[in-house]
Design a protein around this motif. Structure first.
Motif, PDB file in Angstrom:
ATOM      1  N   ALA A 130       0.825  -1.218   0.000  1.00 43.83           N
ATOM      2  CA  ALA A 130       0.000   0.000   0.000  1.00 43.83           C
ATOM      3  C   ALA A 130       0.850   1.255   0.000  1.00 43.83           C
ATOM      4  CB  ALA A 130      -0.927  -0.009   1.217  1.00 43.83           C
ATOM      5  N   GLN A 131       2.015   1.206   0.624  1.00 44.15           N
ATOM      6  CA  GLN A 131       2.883   2.389   0.669  1.00 44.15           C
ATOM      7  C   GLN A 131       3.299   2.844  -0.725  1.00 44.15           C
ATOM      8  OE1 GLN A 131       6.071   1.078   3.233  1.00 44.15           O
ATOM      9  NE2 GLN A 131       5.191   2.096   5.029  1.00 44.15           N
ATOM     10  N   ALA A 132       3.407   1.918  -1.676  1.00 42.46           N
ATOM     11  CA  ALA A 132       3.802   2.296  -3.034  1.00 42.46           C
ATOM     12  C   ALA A 132       2.805   3.252  -3.666  1.00 42.46           C
ATOM     13  CB  ALA A 132       3.954   1.045  -3.905  1.00 42.46           C
ATOM     14  N   GLY A 133       1.540   3.155  -3.258  1.00 38.44           N
ATOM     15  CA  GLY A 133       0.522   4.063  -3.781  1.00 38.44           C
ATOM     16  C   GLY A 133       0.363   5.324  -2.968  1.00 38.44           C
ATOM     17  N   GLU A 134       0.944   5.335  -1.768  1.00 37.49           N
ATOM     18  CA  GLU A 134       0.783   6.480  -0.875  1.00 37.49           C
ATOM     19  C   GLU A 134       1.898   7.501  -0.979  1.00 37.49           C
ATOM     20  OE1 GLU A 134      -1.845   5.231   3.012  1.00 37.49           O
ATOM     21  OE2 GLU A 134       0.320   5.302   3.179  1.00 37.49           O
ATOM     22  N   VAL A 216     -12.589  -1.550  -5.617  1.00 40.27           N
ATOM     23  CA  VAL A 216     -11.457  -2.299  -6.161  1.00 40.27           C
ATOM     24  C   VAL A 216     -11.900  -3.171  -7.336  1.00 40.27           C
ATOM     25  CG1 VAL A 216      -9.703  -4.036  -5.670  1.00 40.27           C
ATOM     26  CG2 VAL A 216     -10.201  -2.273  -3.976  1.00 40.27           C
ATOM     27  N   LEU A 217     -13.004  -3.869  -7.147  1.00 42.24           N
ATOM     28  CA  LEU A 217     -13.479  -4.761  -8.214  1.00 42.24           C
ATOM     29  C   LEU A 217     -13.907  -3.995  -9.453  1.00 42.24           C
ATOM     30  CD1 LEU A 217     -15.553  -7.381  -6.162  1.00 42.24           C
ATOM     31  CD2 LEU A 217     -13.200  -7.567  -6.992  1.00 42.24           C
ATOM     32  N   ALA A 218     -14.316  -2.750  -9.282  1.00 43.61           N
ATOM     33  CA  ALA A 218     -14.755  -1.946 -10.427  1.00 43.61           C
ATOM     34  C   ALA A 218     -13.589  -1.508 -11.308  1.00 43.61           C
ATOM     35  CB  ALA A 218     -15.515  -0.714  -9.935  1.00 43.61           C
ATOM     36  N   ASN A 219     -12.386  -1.599 -10.801  1.00 44.17           N
ATOM     37  CA  ASN A 219     -11.198  -1.241 -11.584  1.00 44.17           C
ATOM     38  C   ASN A 219     -10.811  -2.452 -12.430  1.00 44.17           C
ATOM     39  OD1 ASN A 219      -8.552  -0.561 -12.468  1.00 44.17           O
ATOM     40  ND2 ASN A 219      -8.289   0.793 -10.709  1.00 44.17           N
ATOM     41  N   LEU A 351      -2.498   1.950 -11.353  1.00 46.65           N
ATOM     42  CA  LEU A 351      -3.926   1.663 -11.472  1.00 46.65           C
ATOM     43  C   LEU A 351      -4.685   2.036 -10.207  1.00 46.65           C
ATOM     44  CD1 LEU A 351      -3.573  -1.762 -13.317  1.00 46.65           C
ATOM     45  CD2 LEU A 351      -4.245   0.427 -14.316  1.00 46.65           C
ATOM     46  N   MET A 352      -4.015   2.021  -9.051  1.00 44.69           N
ATOM     47  CA  MET A 352      -4.635   2.558  -7.829  1.00 44.69           C
ATOM     48  C   MET A 352      -5.038   4.018  -8.025  1.00 44.69           C
ATOM     49  SD  MET A 352      -2.315   1.626  -4.544  1.00 44.69           S
ATOM     50  CE  MET A 352      -1.574   0.049  -4.221  1.00 44.69           C
ATOM     51  N   ASP A 353      -4.157   4.754  -8.705  1.00 46.32           N
ATOM     52  CA  ASP A 353      -4.404   6.188  -8.901  1.00 46.32           C
ATOM     53  C   ASP A 353      -5.708   6.436  -9.643  1.00 46.32           C
ATOM     54  OD1 ASP A 353      -1.997   6.614  -7.663  1.00 46.32           O
ATOM     55  OD2 ASP A 353      -0.892   7.036  -9.510  1.00 46.32           O
ATOM     56  N   VAL A 354      -6.064   5.511 -10.536  1.00 39.87           N
ATOM     57  CA  VAL A 354      -7.292   5.682 -11.320  1.00 39.87           C
ATOM     58  C   VAL A 354      -8.501   5.727 -10.388  1.00 39.87           C
ATOM     59  CG1 VAL A 354      -8.775   4.644 -13.069  1.00 39.87           C
ATOM     60  CG2 VAL A 354      -6.281   4.565 -13.345  1.00 39.87           C
ATOM     61  N   THR A 355      -8.564   4.792  -9.448  1.00 38.37           N
ATOM     62  CA  THR A 355      -9.689   4.754  -8.508  1.00 38.37           C
ATOM     63  C   THR A 355      -9.666   5.961  -7.576  1.00 38.37           C
ATOM     64  OG1 THR A 355      -9.885   2.349  -8.604  1.00 38.37           O
ATOM     65  CG2 THR A 355     -10.739   3.432  -6.625  1.00 38.37           C
ATOM     66  N   ARG A 356      -8.478   6.348  -7.088  1.00 33.76           N
ATOM     67  CA  ARG A 356      -8.401   7.513  -6.208  1.00 33.76           C
ATOM     68  C   ARG A 356      -8.842   8.773  -6.937  1.00 33.76           C
ATOM     69  NH1 ARG A 356      -3.273   7.965  -5.546  1.00 33.76           N
ATOM     70  NH2 ARG A 356      -2.965   6.564  -3.792  1.00 33.76           N
ATOM     71  N   ARG A 357      -8.443   8.886  -8.207  1.00 39.42           N
ATOM     72  CA  ARG A 357      -8.810  10.072  -8.992  1.00 39.42           C
ATOM     73  C   ARG A 357     -10.309  10.119  -9.258  1.00 39.42           C
ATOM     74  NH1 ARG A 357      -5.659   9.098 -12.997  1.00 39.42           N
ATOM     75  NH2 ARG A 357      -7.175   8.164 -14.399  1.00 39.42           N
ATOM     76  N   GLU A 358     -10.914   8.968  -9.520  1.00 36.17           N
ATOM     77  CA  GLU A 358     -12.335   8.941  -9.870  1.00 36.17           C
ATOM     78  C   GLU A 358     -13.261   8.991  -8.661  1.00 36.17           C
ATOM     79  OE1 GLU A 358     -12.724   5.431 -12.199  1.00 36.17           O
ATOM     80  OE2 GLU A 358     -11.859   6.332 -14.026  1.00 36.17           O
ATOM     81  N   SER A 359     -12.823   8.410  -7.524  1.00 36.71           N
ATOM     82  CA  SER A 359     -13.722   8.299  -6.365  1.00 36.71           C
ATOM     83  C   SER A 359     -13.273   9.119  -5.159  1.00 36.71           C
ATOM     84  CB  SER A 359     -13.843   6.835  -5.937  1.00 36.71           C
ATOM     85  OG  SER A 359     -12.613   6.375  -5.391  1.00 36.71           O
ATOM     86  N   ALA A 361     -11.286   7.960  -2.963  1.00 38.14           N
ATOM     87  CA  ALA A 361     -11.072   7.003  -1.869  1.00 38.14           C
ATOM     88  C   ALA A 361      -9.601   6.605  -1.788  1.00 38.14           C
ATOM     89  CB  ALA A 361     -11.937   5.763  -2.082  1.00 38.14           C
ATOM     90  N   ALA A 362      -9.005   6.728  -0.602  1.00 42.08           N
ATOM     91  CA  ALA A 362      -7.622   6.325  -0.358  1.00 42.08           C
ATOM     92  C   ALA A 362      -7.634   4.934   0.268  1.00 42.08           C
ATOM     93  CB  ALA A 362      -6.924   7.326   0.549  1.00 42.08           C
ATOM     94  N   ILE A 363      -7.701   3.908  -0.579  1.00 41.07           N
ATOM     95  CA  ILE A 363      -7.868   2.531  -0.104  1.00 41.07           C
ATOM     96  C   ILE A 363      -6.722   1.655  -0.622  1.00 41.07           C
ATOM     97  CG2 ILE A 363     -10.354   2.640   0.254  1.00 41.07           C
ATOM     98  CD1 ILE A 363     -10.704   1.433  -2.560  1.00 41.07           C
ATOM     99  N   GLU A 364      -5.506   2.163  -0.462  1.00 45.26           N
ATOM    100  CA  GLU A 364      -4.339   1.445  -0.964  1.00 45.26           C
ATOM    101  C   GLU A 364      -4.172   0.078  -0.307  1.00 45.26           C
ATOM    102  OE1 GLU A 364      -4.027   5.701  -1.640  1.00 45.26           O
ATOM    103  OE2 GLU A 364      -4.311   4.542   0.203  1.00 45.26           O
ATOM    104  N   GLY A 365      -4.555  -0.042   0.966  1.00 48.85           N
ATOM    105  CA  GLY A 365      -4.451  -1.335   1.633  1.00 48.85           C
ATOM    106  C   GLY A 365      -5.328  -2.392   0.981  1.00 48.85           C
ATOM    107  N   ALA A 366      -6.525  -1.992   0.578  1.00 52.81           N
ATOM    108  CA  ALA A 366      -7.420  -2.933  -0.091  1.00 52.81           C
ATOM    109  C   ALA A 366      -6.850  -3.354  -1.439  1.00 52.81           C
ATOM    110  CB  ALA A 366      -8.797  -2.300  -0.272  1.00 52.81           C
ATOM    111  N   PHE A 367      -6.302  -2.390  -2.190  1.00 52.75           N
ATOM    112  CA  PHE A 367      -5.680  -2.733  -3.470  1.00 52.75           C
ATOM    113  C   PHE A 367      -4.501  -3.678  -3.258  1.00 52.75           C
ATOM    114  CE2 PHE A 367      -7.990   0.796  -5.424  1.00 52.75           C
ATOM    115  CZ  PHE A 367      -8.225   0.292  -6.698  1.00 52.75           C
TER     116      PHE A 367
END
Length: 445
Positions: A130-134, A216-219, A351-359, A361-367
């Protein structure tokens, strides 16, 4: 804010400690059960798989809880700080089976401590991913970070795949595992200290578990990459699980080649892993450069394609008595494996960034949890697949290290670590080009 080179390298350092256990569970547990505890290979394969499936179940929980964590050290550091202690203690314990337990007792002991170690591994690996996305949203910085990570991971591979087996030959597995635990713990703790001032998201996620899973599943591009990375990992995990058997039965040193002395001193398995690590370390800067020049996907496909060619070449030369030639091929294997090690881990945070940008939501742990699902499922399946394959060919277990095997069993082992993984990697390449690529182009546009 751009990360300093020390922060990029420091973040990568943690994987040195993590990968020691990854290699131990892939490489040594199955062999320890069958060659030293006398557990039949089919049962040992299912035992290993059962523990690793349990590990998969804990991933979403740890990812969710780390997203929700609120502490003055951030959302991820507390989990990693404690988790590496649990992981190290479990690893030492699983190799400390008391004498006289019998087969059932041996299996039960290994399962209990293997399970403890995998819980600790999850507590470290999910927050770490998760840190890689944070700490950065720059794709090029992520490639450099991942290059450092995989260079340090290669050292972890050397410790887990070469140093521990070499030490174990003289002092036993438990003592060897205990000796390297300070390196494991120190790598993770020093990494946390190095990036303590790096950017991070302090605020816990507000979404519920169902909402997080839905995002997550929507990505779709991310989910396809998860599956394909799992396919790649199945191939690599089959090779890794089979290498101890190959070192005993397929690579018999003639004693008169350049590296024969090293093979005798280190054991053949340790020498091959050392050669593999040299190749992996040498390749990391190359794969970062190629990712910048060709794009991450193009570089990954190139690396996997070269891997397939190398596996076919290995099939052609095995069995072999020339340990020097095989070691040279393992240097090349490490270089091609560098693409599998590095590049997918640099792609998925993008690809985490796509969800954060659209929603928002900071959910890097879930990703991170879902990302590791494919890898862990493949690692869980590989020992069972290899065990069943060898058992079907009449493979004989032993408590003495080696035992005569039939020609059919040896031929099956040869295919299981070369041709079968090569076919699996070819399937992954096709999936990347035909399925993942169109989705990623749209998502990252």
């Amino acid at each position: 804010m751009a990360l300093s080179m020390g922060q990029k390298a420091g973040w990568g350092l943690a994987d040195m400690g993590i990968v020691v256990f990854v290699v131990v569970k892939q490489l040594l547990v199955l062999t320890y059960l069958t060659a030293y505890l006398g557990v039949p290979v089919g049962i040992a394969g299912f035992v290993t798989t059962a523990v690793l499936i349990f590990d998969i179940i804990t991933d979403p929980l740890v990812g969710y809880l780390s997203d929700k964590t609120n502490s003055r050290f951030g959302r991820r550091a507390p989990w990693m700080f404690v988790g590496v202690l649990v992981m190290a203690a479990g690893m030492v314990g699983l190799f400390s089976v008391p004498a006289g337990l019998g087969m059932g007792g041996n299996v039960g002991w290994v399962v209990a401590f293997f399970g403890l170690a995998t819980i600790g591994f999850t507590m470290v690996a999910i927050p770490y991913g998760a840190q890689a996305g944070e700490i950065t949203q720059d794709p090029k910085e992520r490639s450099v970070m991942t290059g450092w990570r995989m260079a340090f991971a290669s050292i972890g591979i050397l410790i887990g795949g070469a140093l521990i087996p070499g030490l174990a030959a003289g002092m036993g597995y438990a003592a060897a595992a205990l000796l390297v635990t300070p390196l494991m713990v120190g790598a993770v703790w020093l990494s946390l200290w190095t990036i303590r001032k790096a950017p991070r998201i302090e605020t816990p996620a507000t979404e519920g578990i169902a909402g997080i899973i839905g995002l997550v599943l929507a990505n779709r591009a991310f989910m396809v990459l998860v599956i394909l990375y799992g396919v790649m990992t199945l191939a690599i995990a089959m090779i890794t699980a089979g290498l101890p058997f190959a070192a005993l039965y397929l690579i018999i040193d003639s004693g008169d080649t350049m590296l024969s002395g090293a093979a005798a001193a280190l054991t053949t398995l340790s020498l091959l892993f050392a050669a593999f690590v040299v190749g992996s370390i040498l390749s990391q800067a190359v794969w970062v450069l190629l990712s910048h020049r060709m794009g991450k996907l193009g570089a990954l496909v190139l690396g996997l394609s070269l891997y397939v060619v190398l596996l076919y070449a290995l099939y052609a030369v095995l069995p072999s008595v020339n340990v020097t030639a095989i070691a040279g091929m393992f240097v090349l294997a490490g270089m091609t494996n560098g693409a599998y090690q590095q590049i997918p881990w640099a792609i998925y945070p993008d690809l985490m960034d796509v969800t954060r940008r659209e929603s928002g939501a900071a959910i890097e742990g879930a990703f991170s949890a879902v990302w590791l699902f494919g890898q862990k499922l493949a690692n869980a399946l590989a020992p069972a697949v290899l065990g069943l394959t060898l058992a079907a060919a009449g493979w004989q277990e032993t408590t003495g290290g080696t035992v005569p095997q039939t020609d059919a069993a040896i031929a099956t082992l040869q295919m299981a670590i070369t041709l079968i993984p090569a076919g699996i990697l070819l399937a992954a390449i096709l999936g990347l080009m035909l399925v993942y690529r169109p989705m990623a182009v749209r998502a990252l546009a």
